[in-house]
Design a protein around this motif. Structure first.
Motif, PDB file in Angstrom:
ATOM      1  N   GLU A   4       0.847  -1.182   0.000  1.00 21.27           N
ATOM      2  CA  GLU A   4       0.000   0.000   0.000  1.00 21.27           C
ATOM      3  C   GLU A   4       0.885   1.235   0.000  1.00 21.27           C
ATOM      4  N   LEU A   5       0.471   2.247  -0.725  1.00 19.85           N
ATOM      5  CA  LEU A   5       1.211   3.506  -0.753  1.00 19.85           C
ATOM      6  C   LEU A   5       0.578   4.480   0.225  1.00 19.85           C
ATOM      7  N   GLU A   6       1.400   5.056   1.068  1.00 19.45           N
ATOM      8  CA  GLU A   6       0.909   6.039   2.036  1.00 19.45           C
ATOM      9  C   GLU A   6       1.756   7.297   1.926  1.00 19.45           C
ATOM     10  N   SER A   7       1.108   8.446   2.002  1.00 19.77           N
ATOM     11  CA  SER A   7       1.850   9.697   1.874  1.00 19.77           C
ATOM     12  C   SER A   7       2.834   9.844   3.026  1.00 19.77           C
ATOM     13  N   PHE A   8       3.966  10.458   2.734  1.00 21.70           N
ATOM     14  CA  PHE A   8       5.027  10.598   3.724  1.00 21.70           C
ATOM     15  C   PHE A   8       4.521  11.338   4.965  1.00 21.70           C
ATOM     16  N   SER A   9       3.804  12.407   4.761  1.00 27.46           N
ATOM     17  CA  SER A   9       3.347  13.217   5.898  1.00 27.46           C
ATOM     18  C   SER A   9       2.346  12.472   6.768  1.00 27.46           C
ATOM     19  N   ASP A  10       1.569  11.555   6.172  1.00 29.30           N
ATOM     20  CA  ASP A  10       0.608  10.783   6.952  1.00 29.30           C
ATOM     21  C   ASP A  10       1.282   9.665   7.742  1.00 29.30           C
ATOM     22  N   ALA A  11       2.413   9.178   7.246  1.00 27.49           N
ATOM     23  CA  ALA A  11       3.065   8.026   7.868  1.00 27.49           C
ATOM     24  C   ALA A  11       4.176   8.408   8.842  1.00 27.49           C
ATOM     25  N   ILE A  12       4.810   9.561   8.610  1.00 29.05           N
ATOM     26  CA  ILE A  12       6.015   9.912   9.365  1.00 29.05           C
ATOM     27  C   ILE A  12       5.843  11.251  10.074  1.00 29.05           C
ATOM     28  N   GLN A  93       2.800   1.176  10.991  1.00 32.19           N
ATOM     29  CA  GLN A  93       3.854   0.228  11.336  1.00 32.19           C
ATOM     30  C   GLN A  93       4.967   0.287  10.286  1.00 32.19           C
ATOM     31  N   ILE A  94       6.003   1.034  10.613  1.00 30.20           N
ATOM     32  CA  ILE A  94       7.145   1.153   9.716  1.00 30.20           C
ATOM     33  C   ILE A  94       8.417   0.917  10.514  1.00 30.20           C
ATOM     34  N   ASP A  95       9.199  -0.051  10.083  1.00 30.51           N
ATOM     35  CA  ASP A  95      10.507  -0.281  10.673  1.00 30.51           C
ATOM     36  C   ASP A  95      11.423   0.885  10.291  1.00 30.51           C
ATOM     37  N   HIS A  96      12.112   1.462  11.263  1.00 33.41           N
ATOM     38  CA  HIS A  96      12.923   2.647  10.985  1.00 33.41           C
ATOM     39  C   HIS A  96      14.083   2.349  10.048  1.00 33.41           C
ATOM     40  N   LYS A  97      14.621   1.146  10.069  1.00 39.17           N
ATOM     41  CA  LYS A  97      15.683   0.796   9.125  1.00 39.17           C
ATOM     42  C   LYS A  97      15.110   0.718   7.707  1.00 39.17           C
ATOM     43  N   TYR A  98      13.885   0.237   7.609  1.00 37.44           N
ATOM     44  CA  TYR A  98      13.176   0.207   6.317  1.00 37.44           C
ATOM     45  C   TYR A  98      12.989   1.632   5.805  1.00 37.44           C
ATOM     46  N   LEU A  99      12.606   2.557   6.699  1.00 41.05           N
ATOM     47  CA  LEU A  99      12.453   3.963   6.327  1.00 41.05           C
ATOM     48  C   LEU A  99      13.784   4.550   5.884  1.00 41.05           C
ATOM     49  N   PHE A 100      14.842   4.215   6.582  1.00 39.30           N
ATOM     50  CA  PHE A 100      16.176   4.683   6.223  1.00 39.30           C
ATOM     51  C   PHE A 100      16.558   4.257   4.809  1.00 39.30           C
ATOM     52  N   TYR A 101      16.329   2.979   4.474  1.00 40.77           N
ATOM     53  CA  TYR A 101      16.669   2.496   3.139  1.00 40.77           C
ATOM     54  C   TYR A 101      15.790   3.160   2.069  1.00 40.77           C
ATOM     55  N   PHE A 102      14.529   3.389   2.417  1.00 37.71           N
ATOM     56  CA  PHE A 102      13.641   4.068   1.473  1.00 37.71           C
ATOM     57  C   PHE A 102      14.167   5.471   1.159  1.00 37.71           C
ATOM     58  N   LEU A 103      14.532   6.221   2.194  1.00 41.02           N
ATOM     59  CA  LEU A 103      15.033   7.580   1.996  1.00 41.02           C
ATOM     60  C   LEU A 103      16.365   7.573   1.255  1.00 41.02           C
ATOM     61  N   SER A 104      17.209   6.579   1.535  1.00 41.45           N
ATOM     62  CA  SER A 104      18.510   6.494   0.879  1.00 41.45           C
ATOM     63  C   SER A 104      18.363   6.245  -0.610  1.00 41.45           C
ATOM     64  N   CYS A 123       6.577  12.669  -1.248  1.00 39.43           N
ATOM     65  CA  CYS A 123       6.685  11.275  -1.686  1.00 39.43           C
ATOM     66  C   CYS A 123       5.631  10.396  -1.018  1.00 39.43           C
ATOM     67  N   SER A 124       5.428   9.221  -1.605  1.00 38.90           N
ATOM     68  CA  SER A 124       4.587   8.190  -1.003  1.00 38.90           C
ATOM     69  C   SER A 124       5.460   6.999  -0.655  1.00 38.90           C
ATOM     70  N   ILE A 125       5.209   6.399   0.504  1.00 35.43           N
ATOM     71  CA  ILE A 125       6.014   5.279   0.980  1.00 35.43           C
ATOM     72  C   ILE A 125       5.274   3.979   0.733  1.00 35.43           C
ATOM     73  N   PRO A 126       5.912   2.992   0.094  1.00 38.97           N
ATOM     74  CA  PRO A 126       5.277   1.676  -0.052  1.00 38.97           C
ATOM     75  C   PRO A 126       5.296   0.938   1.280  1.00 38.97           C
ATOM     76  N   ILE A 127       4.130   0.610   1.781  1.00 40.17           N
ATOM     77  CA  ILE A 127       4.003  -0.053   3.081  1.00 40.17           C
ATOM     78  C   ILE A 127       3.650  -1.521   2.875  1.00 40.17           C
ATOM     79  N   VAL A 128       4.447  -2.402   3.447  1.00 38.05           N
ATOM     80  CA  VAL A 128       4.165  -3.836   3.445  1.00 38.05           C
ATOM     81  C   VAL A 128       4.113  -4.293   4.896  1.00 38.05           C
TER      82      VAL A 128
END
Length: 235
Positions: A4-12, A93-104, A123-128
């Motif tokens: 699922e795609l979630e907007s960055f501002s809604d997720a973080i 529910q987002i693992d912070h290391k997952y977020l780090f790799y997404f931003l990188s 941006c939108s973040i793919p959430i699994v």
């Protein structure tokens, strides 16, 4: 694996450090706490300033809007100037290391020293599922380790080549082995500058010349998100 795609501002949730960031003029070579900011090095300096310490619980992500660099932090630290502190919102529910790799892996075009965080927020973040996130992180950590090992191997090989050259020919500046000298122009038949041909986006045919550009390893996360791991190093 559903995505699922979630907007960055809604997720973080995020906040800027502002005046709480330690000025570079106060960095020490040694200290009780690492200074972690938006620079190229993971740890940019050290400090003993207890009043500025941030304790992740258990982790968070830093992002440099000016440098477009992300850093994963899981230890007490003091932030550098103008860095953003990012954490997942409780509802997401987002693992912070997952977020780090997404931003990188974000491809954000440089605008010089402007703050690029505006583009990140759009941006939108793919959430699994969280378990899938952890598996992706584990895979990318292994790739990161292989890249670091490869760089170390190449560095050692480069040092070996230099050592063998010096052993065989000596220092070319001091020329302690007394080698004869000739002007460089006497040894060359021709010099041509590099070319940047305009190429079609296809493979070269059987009787055609092809052009090879610099190739680098990229890992694809979900649908089209390219990852460039930032090596995490602790003291």
């Amino acid at each position: 694996m559903s995505t699922e795609l979630e907007s960055f501002s809604d997720a973080i949730k995020f906040r800027g450090v502002g005046s709480r960031g330690l000025p570079k003029s106060e960095y020490l070579n040694e200290g009780n706490y690492p200074v972690i900011g938006q620079g190229a090095q993971y740890i940019e300096g050290w400090t003993n300033r207890d009043d500025l310490v941030i304790n992740p619980s258990p982790s968070l992500v830093l992002y440099g809007g000016h440098t477009r660099r992300a850093k994963y932090v899981d230890q007490p630290f003091v932030p550098g100037p103008n860095v953003k502190i990012l954490e997942a919102k409780e509802k997401t529910q987002i693992d912070h290391k997952y977020l780090f790799y997404f931003l990188s892996g974000l491809k954000i075009k440089s605008r010089g020293y402007a703050d690029h965080f505006t583009e990140v927020k759009q941006c939108s973040i793919p959430i699994v599922a969280l378990d899938d996130q952890k598996r992706i992180v584990s895979l990318l950590d292994k790739v990161d380790d292989l890249i670091v090992e490869r760089k170390q191997y190449l560095h050692q090989l480069d040092e070996l080549v230099k050592s063998v050259f010096l052993e065989m020919f000596g220092d070319p500046v001091r020329n302690e082995k007394g080698w004869g000298k000739k002007p460089f122009e006497k040894l060359l038949k021709n010099i041509e500058s590099g070319k940047s041909p305009k190429c079609e986006a296809r493979e070269a045919g059987e009787n055609e010349w092809g052009f090879s550009n610099l190739v680098r390893l990229q890992v694809v996360l979900l649908k089209g998100t390219k990852i460039r791991p930032y090596r995490v190093k602790h003291r």
